[in-house]
Every structure is written in C-alpha cells, then in structure tokens.
Scaffold this motif. Structure first.
Motif, PDB file in Angstrom:
ATOM      1  N   LEU A 226      38.535 -39.335  34.783  1.00  0.00           N
ATOM      2  CA  LEU A 226      38.879 -39.390  36.201  1.00  0.00           C
ATOM      3  C   LEU A 226      39.688 -38.159  36.592  1.00  0.00           C
ATOM      4  O   LEU A 226      39.388 -37.485  37.589  1.00  0.00           O
ATOM      5  CB  LEU A 226      39.661 -40.671  36.486  1.00  0.00           C
ATOM      6  CG  LEU A 226      40.034 -40.895  37.953  1.00  0.00           C
ATOM      7  CD1 LEU A 226      38.785 -41.126  38.779  1.00  0.00           C
ATOM      8  CD2 LEU A 226      40.982 -42.071  38.110  1.00  0.00           C
TER       9      LEU A 226
ATOM     10  N   LEU B 125      37.515 -35.020  36.686  1.00  0.00           N
ATOM     11  CA  LEU B 125      36.579 -34.942  37.809  1.00  0.00           C
ATOM     12  C   LEU B 125      37.303 -34.779  39.140  1.00  0.00           C
ATOM     13  O   LEU B 125      36.802 -34.111  40.043  1.00  0.00           O
ATOM     14  CB  LEU B 125      35.681 -36.183  37.828  1.00  0.00           C
ATOM     15  CG  LEU B 125      34.663 -36.214  36.693  1.00  0.00           C
ATOM     16  CD1 LEU B 125      33.963 -37.567  36.629  1.00  0.00           C
ATOM     17  CD2 LEU B 125      33.628 -35.113  36.860  1.00  0.00           C
TER      18      LEU B 125
ATOM     19  N   PHE C 207      36.185 -31.486  40.570  1.00  0.00           N
ATOM     20  CA  PHE C 207      35.064 -31.799  41.449  1.00  0.00           C
ATOM     21  C   PHE C 207      35.540 -32.122  42.867  1.00  0.00           C
ATOM     22  O   PHE C 207      35.008 -31.587  43.821  1.00  0.00           O
ATOM     23  CB  PHE C 207      34.241 -32.952  40.874  1.00  0.00           C
ATOM     24  CG  PHE C 207      32.927 -33.149  41.561  1.00  0.00           C
ATOM     25  CD1 PHE C 207      31.911 -32.222  41.403  1.00  0.00           C
ATOM     26  CD2 PHE C 207      32.708 -34.247  42.369  1.00  0.00           C
ATOM     27  CE1 PHE C 207      30.703 -32.380  42.063  1.00  0.00           C
ATOM     28  CE2 PHE C 207      31.495 -34.415  43.026  1.00  0.00           C
ATOM     29  CZ  PHE C 207      30.494 -33.477  42.868  1.00  0.00           C
ATOM     30  N   LEU C 208      36.565 -32.978  42.990  1.00  0.00           N
ATOM     31  CA  LEU C 208      37.034 -33.348  44.322  1.00  0.00           C
ATOM     32  C   LEU C 208      37.933 -32.289  44.935  1.00  0.00           C
ATOM     33  O   LEU C 208      37.732 -31.881  46.081  1.00  0.00           O
ATOM     34  CB  LEU C 208      37.790 -34.690  44.257  1.00  0.00           C
ATOM     35  CG  LEU C 208      36.944 -35.958  44.229  1.00  0.00           C
ATOM     36  CD1 LEU C 208      37.825 -37.171  44.431  1.00  0.00           C
ATOM     37  CD2 LEU C 208      35.864 -35.911  45.300  1.00  0.00           C
TER      38      LEU C 208
ATOM     39  N   ILE D 118      23.304 -33.732  53.168  1.00  0.00           N
ATOM     40  CA  ILE D 118      22.831 -34.603  52.085  1.00  0.00           C
ATOM     41  C   ILE D 118      23.604 -35.905  51.987  1.00  0.00           C
ATOM     42  O   ILE D 118      23.141 -36.841  51.357  1.00  0.00           O
ATOM     43  CB  ILE D 118      22.854 -33.889  50.715  1.00  0.00           C
ATOM     44  CG1 ILE D 118      24.249 -33.427  50.384  1.00  0.00           C
ATOM     45  CG2 ILE D 118      21.860 -32.764  50.674  1.00  0.00           C
ATOM     46  CD1 ILE D 118      24.326 -32.719  49.066  1.00  0.00           C
TER      47      ILE D 118
ATOM     48  N   GLY E 157      19.426 -28.086  48.581  1.00  0.00           N
ATOM     49  CA  GLY E 157      20.286 -26.950  48.267  1.00  0.00           C
ATOM     50  C   GLY E 157      19.698 -25.998  47.252  1.00  0.00           C
ATOM     51  O   GLY E 157      20.404 -25.141  46.730  1.00  0.00           O
TER      52      GLY E 157
ATOM     53  N   LEU F  60      25.767 -28.001  54.304  1.00  0.00           N
ATOM     54  CA  LEU F  60      24.805 -28.508  53.318  1.00  0.00           C
ATOM     55  C   LEU F  60      25.225 -29.890  52.826  1.00  0.00           C
ATOM     56  O   LEU F  60      24.411 -30.811  52.715  1.00  0.00           O
ATOM     57  CB  LEU F  60      24.736 -27.510  52.158  1.00  0.00           C
ATOM     58  CG  LEU F  60      23.772 -27.748  51.010  1.00  0.00           C
ATOM     59  CD1 LEU F  60      22.376 -27.969  51.522  1.00  0.00           C
ATOM     60  CD2 LEU F  60      23.791 -26.551  50.067  1.00  0.00           C
ATOM     61  N   LEU F  61      26.536 -30.039  52.579  1.00  0.00           N
ATOM     62  CA  LEU F  61      27.054 -31.314  52.089  1.00  0.00           C
ATOM     63  C   LEU F  61      26.838 -32.414  53.132  1.00  0.00           C
ATOM     64  O   LEU F  61      26.423 -33.524  52.799  1.00  0.00           O
ATOM     65  CB  LEU F  61      28.544 -31.151  51.783  1.00  0.00           C
ATOM     66  CG  LEU F  61      29.153 -32.216  50.885  1.00  0.00           C
ATOM     67  CD1 LEU F  61      28.469 -32.206  49.540  1.00  0.00           C
ATOM     68  CD2 LEU F  61      30.640 -31.965  50.722  1.00  0.00           C
TER      69      LEU F  61
ATOM     70  N   ARG G 161      22.630 -45.930  49.177  1.00  0.00           N
ATOM     71  CA  ARG G 161      23.629 -46.802  48.554  1.00  0.00           C
ATOM     72  C   ARG G 161      23.651 -48.158  49.256  1.00  0.00           C
ATOM     73  O   ARG G 161      23.774 -49.195  48.606  1.00  0.00           O
ATOM     74  CB  ARG G 161      25.027 -46.172  48.632  1.00  0.00           C
ATOM     75  CG  ARG G 161      25.207 -44.960  47.754  1.00  0.00           C
ATOM     76  CD  ARG G 161      25.559 -45.323  46.337  1.00  0.00           C
ATOM     77  NE  ARG G 161      26.802 -46.095  46.246  1.00  0.00           N
ATOM     78  CZ  ARG G 161      27.268 -46.569  45.107  1.00  0.00           C
ATOM     79  NH1 ARG G 161      26.600 -46.369  44.000  1.00  0.00           N
ATOM     80  NH2 ARG G 161      28.390 -47.239  45.076  1.00  0.00           N
TER      81      ARG G 161
ATOM     82  N   GLU H 234      21.393 -60.943  43.033  1.00  0.00           N
ATOM     83  CA  GLU H 234      22.402 -61.820  42.455  1.00  0.00           C
ATOM     84  C   GLU H 234      22.320 -63.203  43.076  1.00  0.00           C
ATOM     85  O   GLU H 234      22.460 -64.212  42.388  1.00  0.00           O
ATOM     86  CB  GLU H 234      23.800 -61.234  42.662  1.00  0.00           C
ATOM     87  CG  GLU H 234      24.186 -60.307  41.524  1.00  0.00           C
ATOM     88  CD  GLU H 234      25.559 -59.683  41.723  1.00  0.00           C
ATOM     89  OE1 GLU H 234      26.390 -60.285  42.420  1.00  0.00           O
ATOM     90  OE2 GLU H 234      25.774 -58.593  41.180  1.00  0.00           O
TER      91      GLU H 234
ATOM     92  N   ILE I 255      18.062 -34.554  47.252  1.00  0.00           N
ATOM     93  CA  ILE I 255      19.397 -33.943  47.374  1.00  0.00           C
ATOM     94  C   ILE I 255      19.454 -32.554  46.750  1.00  0.00           C
ATOM     95  O   ILE I 255      19.815 -31.585  47.421  1.00  0.00           O
ATOM     96  CB  ILE I 255      20.463 -34.872  46.772  1.00  0.00           C
ATOM     97  CG1 ILE I 255      20.519 -36.153  47.578  1.00  0.00           C
ATOM     98  CG2 ILE I 255      21.820 -34.198  46.777  1.00  0.00           C
ATOM     99  CD1 ILE I 255      21.424 -37.180  46.971  1.00  0.00           C
ATOM    100  N   PRO I 256      19.100 -32.412  45.459  1.00  0.00           N
ATOM    101  CA  PRO I 256      19.174 -31.043  44.918  1.00  0.00           C
ATOM    102  C   PRO I 256      18.177 -30.094  45.568  1.00  0.00           C
ATOM    103  O   PRO I 256      18.451 -28.894  45.654  1.00  0.00           O
ATOM    104  CB  PRO I 256      18.867 -31.224  43.428  1.00  0.00           C
ATOM    105  CG  PRO I 256      18.640 -32.651  43.175  1.00  0.00           C
ATOM    106  CD  PRO I 256      18.731 -33.402  44.447  1.00  0.00           C
TER     107      PRO I 256
END
Lengths: 304, 256
Positions: free
Chosen positions: A15, A18, A22-23, A281, A237, A277-278, A289, A300, A233-234
C-alpha cells in the motif's frame, strides 16, 4: 501483538509503495498541469517554496492558472487527438470483440488436452517484446513490404496500398497487440459455461449458430466487457503503435503527450494532456465497475 | 471442433505468429533489404555481437529487470496474501483498485507522473528510478499470479501446523511459502519480462547513462527496418521462449 504487526506489514508495505509511487505522482502531475513552462530546472513555474510558510503557499497558489487547459480547449490539435484516440480505441475494441469471440469460442470447444496448449499459444506473443512485435509489422505493411508484394503477385492490386503510415496500419497494430487481452478473459468465461446448457438448446431444436447467439454469447458478455475494458484503456493512451505504424499524420493523445514532453519540453502542457487522457479513461472504468458490482450482487443473491 | 471454429482459431494463431516468424526468418537474410531474400547468413548476428552500445543497453535492462522483479515479487506476494487472508478489511475495494490500476494505466501517464515526482523530490534519474517505476507497474501482475495460487490452496496443512502449535510465522515460512513458491517464481518471471519489454515508462524516468535495450532499439527502429534489429529480436524471442517454458514448467509441476 506480533501477529497484528505482521498483518500490518503484509497489507501496508504494498500500500505504502503504491501510494507513494502511483497516487502521489498523479497529485504532482495535476499540480504541474496548472503551472507554466519555464527555462529553468525544473522547467516549470511556480515551485513550492517550503521555507516561505503560509505566504509562500499563497504566492504559489496564486501563480497557478488554467492556461494549459485553455490551450487544450482552444487548439484544435488536442481536441482532434482526443477524439481520434477514442475513435481508434473504440473501433479496435469492436474489431477485437468480433475476432476474439470466435477465437475464444473455438478454444473453449477444443478438447481438454488441447486447451492448455492453445492458451499457452495465445499467451506467448504477449510475453515477447511489444516494441519488437509492432516493429515486425513495418516489414509486412510497408509499400514494398510482404503484404503488398503478395497482393501484387496474386494480381489483386496493381500498385502498392499505403497501409503503413495510415489509420489502417494503426488499427492492424492495435488489433494484433491487444488480441490476447481480449481472447483470454473471453476464454475464461466460455470454458466455464455448463455444456448442459448447449445440449438443452440442441435438444430444443436450436442449431449451432442459434445456440451460440442465444446461449453462449449472452453468458459470455461479462468476458467481452472485461476484455473490452482491458484493451480500451491502454489503447486510448497508446504511443508505440501510432508512432511506428501511423505515420506523422496520426494523432493520438499518447503521442501528443510524448512530443509535448520530449520535443517541446513543455512539461506543464504534457501534464495537462495526461490529466485529459486520465479523464477520458475514468468514465468507462466507472461504468464497468458498476456493472460488475451489480452482477456480483445478483450472483450472491441467487447463490446463497 | 466445427470447421468454422477450427478456421477461426487457425486464422487467429496465424495472425499472432506471422509477424514473429517473418522477423526471425529475415534475421538470417543475407540481404540488407528486409523484403528481398538474399540467401542464408548469420552476419547480422556477428554485427549484433560487436555492437557495444546495444550490449551495454542489454546489460542495463537485465540489471533493471532483476531488481524491479525482485521488489515487485515481494510486494505483489504480500498484496496477494493481504487480499486472500485478511478477509473483508476496510478499504478492500480501494486496495484492489490501487493494486490493479497500474496494470492498465496508459504508460505515458505512469511514466510522466513518476518523472514529475522524481524531479519534485530531487531524486537523481538513472537505473534506480527505472527500477522503482517498473516495480510499481509489475506489482499488480505478481499479485494476480500469486493470488490465483492462494485461492486454490488447501488450507488444511496450515491449520494442522497451527493446531500442532506452530507460530503464524512458522506456518507461513514452513508451509504457505513453499506451497506458493512456484507461483511467486512465475510472478517474478512475468515482472522480469515486463521490465525487459518496457520502452515508454523507462524513456520518461531514465537519466543520462541509463539507456535500456528497448530505448536503444527504439532509437534504431525510428531510422527504419534494419536486419540487426531482427537478429536482436530473434535472440530476445528465444530468451523469452525459454523463460515461458520455465514458468509453465514451474506452474504445471505444482498445478498452480
């Protein structure tokens, strides 16, 4: 006590990594997208003055503005690049769904002994260098290349088709490079389908085609959706494919970002393109999701 | 299989493998033209092995791949354990999202934003920054591979060890880790090849003196098709082929 510490480390280490790599970088990118380019090191202004206290922060915030976004909104180049990125990705995703579905279907219907071998055959190209596989298409698609040579020898065309450095070249490259990403999730869903369902359809008089369209395909749709997302998605970009197969006229955001950064050295504008771009996507991801969650809840509710 | 299914499969596989075959065949072509067959020759391989900058770049790539796959192997395994063993902890959805997002994120975004972070915190760019970047996007892939193995794991051995008084640490290192080791190795190999393959992210975060193999190849590819690149590609494909064989052997042996 040590058990709790261990749990904390197991969960916390990945965590922390990342979040930091990443964040936080996204936050930095967002901040720099509101900055101005400068001939300095680093090449943008303002830079946060950590010693300046509250006053330093105020000056910093006041120096930020929307000029990069205004530029993106006003200059047709960026709008066209955004639209054509989405267009290429959407068209290639559709082609992938159309070609990937029969491929995955055939794999799922193969004998149990062949299935792992077929899966391996689809995966192996994915393990070999992306750059090299795209490069390989240059020799095939160029005017004096193998494809044009073969078509001319067969007498189908009189002069070479300009496939390389054209939108067709980009679409061939995208389809080729992302086919495994579409086939594998589809195969995963189709190979788990209960064969009794198809038998029942056959018993009720449905032909193979009808059984495929009324039973297999609806049940495989989650696989199509997963594959589409994994490719779309990829692809929006994508840089290497438009750069090597698309010629200088192909506009895609990944390429625009690359040239703003490497050729024009305009880091703030490149950051604003990254934010754009972000945003493009995030929409499809959120939709996917939500569909996923709804399906899980439904499953379920039925299963337990 | 119906004739239709067989044709579909055959076409798809031909599509996937034709470019790779063309690449390999023309690496043995004596002519410099990639479209004219001038007889069998290994001269491009001789030129390749005398190409100092290319070999230096290959060594940089190997170093980066080993280090980043090592980090991603540890982080990915830990993340897979957290997701499999920690139940429905708070923020599990966000945790999974954060883990898998780098796998699909366009490389230009990951590369640019990491570079901006490195410049912002004043980290010198070079092999170290490429290693960090590669470990970041490979962690999710390792977690997927190891997670699949954990999901299929029979818990009774671990429970038996715990019942016999083994501490959690002893259970993990004595039972769990040996059982998932093949998938950890497979994840490591996947991270390794992903790192070897990356052009875009490395181009953003690398600094002077840290040119990876894809960066070197890209600068040559931009100048046009060149049989020496075909030779280099053939060697890379052969290497990856061996790695894939090793990985499938590792996973097949334990049924991961």
């Amino acid at each position: 006590m040590s058990g709790r510490l261990a749990r904390l480390l197991v969960r916390g280490l990945p965590l922390a990594w990342l979040v930091l790599f990443f964040l936080v970088p996204f936050a930095v990118t967002l901040k720099i997208s509101f900055s101005s380019p400068a001939t300095a090191q680093p090449p943008y202004l303002p830079v946060i003055d950590w010693q300046g206290g509250l006053e330093g922060w105020r000056e910093f915030l006041e120096a930020l503005d929307f000029q990069n976004y205004r530029m993106i909104a006003e200059d047709a180049l960026y709008r066209d690049a955004a639209l054509s990125s989405l267009g290429y990705a959407a068209l290639a995703t559709a082609i992938l769904a159309l070609t990937g579905t029969p491929t995955a279907y055939a794999m799922a219907r193969a004998s149990k002994r062949w299935q792992p071998i077929l899966v391996a055959l689809v995966i192996v190209p994915f393990w070999t260098s992306f750059l090299i596989r795209v490069y390989a298409w240059i020799a095939i698609l160029k005017p004096e290349g193998l494809l044009n040579g073969a078509l001319m020898k067969l007498g189908l065309i009189a002069s070479p088709l300009p496939i390389l450095d054209s939108p067709t070249g980009v679409l061939i490259g995208l389809t080729y490079a992302y086919l495994p990403f579409m086939v594998l999730p589809l195969y995963a869903v189709m190979s788990r389908l209960d064969p009794a369902l198809l038998e029942a359809a056959a018993d009720l008089g449905a032909g193979r085609a009808r059984a495929f369209f009324t039973v297999t395909l609806p049940l495989a749709l989650p696989g199509v959706a997963a594959g589409a997302l994994l490719c779309f998605i990829p692809m929006v970009g994508e840089f290497i494919i438009p750069d090597l197969l698309g010629g200088s006229d192909t506009l895609m955001l990944g390429r625009v970002l690359w040239s703003e950064f490497f050729s024009n050295r305009d880091w703030p504008l490149a950051s604003a393109v990254a934010v754009l771009l972000l945003i493009l996507i995030v929409g499809p991801v959120v939709l996917f999701r939500e569909a996923e969650l709804r399906r899980e809840e439904a499953a379920e509710g039925r299963g337990r | 299989m119906t004739p239709f299914a067989r044709t579909a499969l055959g076409l798809a596989l031909a599509f996937l493998y034709a470019p790779i075959l063309v690449l390999i065949v023309y690496s043995f072509n004596d002519s410099k033209l990639v479209t004219v067959w001038g007889g069998f020759s290994t001269r491009w391989y001789a030129i390749l092995f005398a190409d100092g900058p290319l070999i230096a770049a290959a060594l940089v790539s190997l170093k980066v791949a080993l280090l980043s796959a090592g980090i991603a192997g540890v982080l990915g395994t830990l993340a897979a354990l957290a997701l499999d063993r920690h139940g429905r902890f708070r923020g599990r959805g966000a945790y999974t999202g954060l883990l898998y997002a780098p796998m699909v994120m366009p490389e230009v975004i990951t590369g640019l934003s990491l570079l901006l972070l490195f410049v912002g915190i004043g980290l010198d760019r070079g092999i170290g920054t490429i290693v960090i970047a590669h470990a970041t996007f490979a962690t999710g892939f390792v977690a997927v591979v190891v997670g699949a193995r954990l999901k299929g794991l029979d818990r009774s051995l671990e429970e038996a060890a715990a019942d016999l008084g083994a501490s959690p640490a002893r259970v993990f290192f004595g039972i769990t880790l040996p059982l998932i080791a093949p998938s950890v190795a497979a994840g490591f190999l996947l991270a390794f090849t992903l790192s070897l393959d990356d052009l875009v992210i490395a181009s953003f975060v690398s600094g002077p003196g840290a040119t990876t193999l894809p960066m070197r190849l890209y600068s040559q590819v931009r100048l046009g098709v060149n049989p020496e690149i075909n030779a280099a590609s053939t060697l890379m494909i052969a290497t990856v082929g061996l790695v894939v064989l090793a990985a499938s052997w590792l996973t097949a042996r334990r049924g991961a």
